[in-house]
Design a protein around this motif. Sequence first.
Motif, PDB file in Angstrom:
ATOM      1  N   GLY A 177       0.667  -1.055  -0.066  1.00 27.64           N
ATOM      2  CA  GLY A 177       0.209  -0.012   0.072  1.00 27.64           C
ATOM      3  C   GLY A 177       0.821   1.224   0.037  1.00 27.64           C
ATOM      4  N   PRO A 178       0.399   2.093  -0.408  1.00 22.20           N
ATOM      5  CA  PRO A 178       1.022   3.585  -0.821  1.00 22.20           C
ATOM      6  C   PRO A 178       1.495   4.234   0.854  1.00 22.20           C
ATOM      7  CG  PRO A 178      -1.214   4.076  -1.226  1.00 22.20           C
ATOM      8  CD  PRO A 178      -0.793   2.407  -1.129  1.00 22.20           C
ATOM      9  N   ALA A 179       0.711   4.125   1.688  1.00 25.60           N
ATOM     10  CA  ALA A 179       1.173   4.550   3.012  1.00 25.60           C
ATOM     11  C   ALA A 179       1.736   3.536   3.867  1.00 25.60           C
ATOM     12  CB  ALA A 179      -0.478   4.800   3.688  1.00 25.60           C
ATOM     13  N   ALA A 180       2.264   2.373   3.399  1.00 24.98           N
ATOM     14  CA  ALA A 180       2.873   1.551   4.297  1.00 24.98           C
ATOM     15  C   ALA A 180       4.287   2.122   4.656  1.00 24.98           C
ATOM     16  CB  ALA A 180       2.949   0.230   3.388  1.00 24.98           C
ATOM     17  N   ARG A 181       4.404   2.308   5.832  1.00 22.69           N
ATOM     18  CA  ARG A 181       5.870   2.551   6.305  1.00 22.69           C
ATOM     19  C   ARG A 181       6.101   1.899   7.914  1.00 22.69           C
ATOM     20  NH1 ARG A 181       7.782   8.759   7.172  1.00 22.69           N
ATOM     21  NH2 ARG A 181       5.964   8.641   8.756  1.00 22.69           N
ATOM     22  N   TYR A 182       7.234   1.484   8.128  1.00 26.50           N
ATOM     23  CA  TYR A 182       7.673   0.984   9.429  1.00 26.50           C
ATOM     24  C   TYR A 182       9.108   1.393   9.783  1.00 26.50           C
ATOM     25  CZ  TYR A 182       8.044  -3.014  12.870  1.00 26.50           C
ATOM     26  OH  TYR A 182       8.332  -3.669  14.085  1.00 26.50           O
ATOM     27  N   ARG A 183       9.486   2.022  10.501  1.00 24.21           N
ATOM     28  CA  ARG A 183      10.694   2.709  11.171  1.00 24.21           C
ATOM     29  C   ARG A 183      10.966   2.457  12.291  1.00 24.21           C
ATOM     30  NH1 ARG A 183      11.378   8.281   7.562  1.00 24.21           N
ATOM     31  NH2 ARG A 183      11.278   7.351   5.483  1.00 24.21           N
ATOM     32  N   ILE A 184      11.995   1.945  12.780  1.00 28.89           N
ATOM     33  CA  ILE A 184      12.750   2.088  14.087  1.00 28.89           C
ATOM     34  C   ILE A 184      13.664   2.741  14.192  1.00 28.89           C
ATOM     35  CG2 ILE A 184      13.428   0.448  15.931  1.00 28.89           C
ATOM     36  CD1 ILE A 184      12.085  -1.816  14.841  1.00 28.89           C
TER      37      ILE A 184
END
Length: 533
Positions: A177-184
């Motif tokens: 999906g265009p809004a997918a983001r996962y950051r640590i």
Amino acid sequence: MTFRRIPVIIRGLLLSGLVLAAGAAVADDIRYRVVAGDTLIGLGERFLARPSAWPRLQQLNGVADPYSIPVGTVLRIPRGMLRPEPRAMRVEAVSGAALADGRALAAGDEVKSGARLSTGADGHVSLRLPDGSTLELPARSRLQVERLHGHPDLAGEDVGLRLEEGRVESHTEPQRGPAARYRIETPTAVIGVRGTDFRVANDAQTGISRAEVTHGRVEVGARGVRRALDAGFGLLADGSRALGRPQPLPPAPDLGGWPTLFIEPVVRFALPAVDGAERWRVQVAANPDFRPVLAERSARGEVRFDGLPDGEYHLRARLVDAQGLEGHDALHSFRLKARPEPPFPGQPADLGKAPAGPVNFVWSGAPEAASYRFELVAGEDFSAPGTVREALTDTGLRRELAPGSYRWRVASVRADGDHGPWSAVSRLVVREPAAVPEPPEVGEDTLAFRWAGEPGQRFDYQFAVQDDFAEVLHAGTVAEPAVQLPRPAPDTYYMRVRAIDADGFVGAWSGAQRIIVPADFPWWMLLLPLLAL
């Protein structure tokens, strides 16, 4: 690099699977592909926190007619303009001390944006994101949930976590999906993930962060430098120095030969030295997915786990190199059956001695024990024929034993018949009675006694006028199996001895030996027949 080329680079990085950057000036946008019927005004109503801000999208993307956008056009929308839709992580499992904003966590709790998570020295918390990704926060860790939301009508979630101290282990589902983001984020790195297994650690004292990839691929950026990090590699990010180069992770250790059954409450594993490894990390869980980890140790030489209830367990171990990079996991299963705990053997003590005849066996009363199992064998093999086996409710028994070497042990049995492990085996030597003194050599003024003995022994003796030895004429201790006493008046006497071994064991008295001291026959009695002539 021109401004127009930045979106192309971002697109390439997103397609590669993962962005991991620190200090990099990267535009934080999403891409939306226009479909039939889309207008900028309509998109503003659907996506933007301020729908009236759609003219900025027109300017940013160079759209000529906001009411007629060619189908397939890719629009760049800054994330900061999107309307957030709060999401939550769910706590799947907790062990030990785990808190959210100072409140104890429990399975089923929700964790939302803004929460501060922490684990104690024995803590571990397992979390699941709405997209199925999982997050493990081990002991002595602190994590800030900075962002956790989605966006209306846009697939994907925006997750931003900041690891302040400790470690985090994550398995992320492929980010779609265009809004997918996962950051640590750590003080020295920002880890962006789109489907991989990785670990991140931050040492607040040294300021060093570590990234380790076990599946997938990442790109790490710090101080203007970027490096690719493939599965099986890790690196260090130190804010005061250049970004470290990827290093191979230590291989999975060989756990062949590790024990699979423990009958004592403390579970112990020997940790052999391995070239290139500075220590081990070992985790124990009750299920194969390790959610949650019940106990974790970082050690060398030996690792111990106590406080585990009886049951089946799963273990994973990895090597840690001199830089602190942790390697691939090796798995092992074991069973703990240490309860009901066995009693403490009392008497005879281990390596004890006893004289032949009746021997008393005594042990402590154990918790949970409704009765006891007792075993005694002449020799060493408790499966040998002739082994004495008793079921008892008392904490002791008495047995007649002949001279020889014995082993004995005892176990607790619950009221439901559950048999616990055996106690430590106690060894016992049953000795022959003390040697009977030989007939004394009767001299004019002495009685000389001798008896059999062993090297290193001492001997007590008693010489009395009655066989109950209530009235002792002579008593003492000698270093040799012999004694010389003054010759008493003619009468019947009794003598007994007992041996004292070099280790202090005092044997039983020998039987009372009867001694008759004859009267002297005077020489002048020989003249009586002559005087009668």
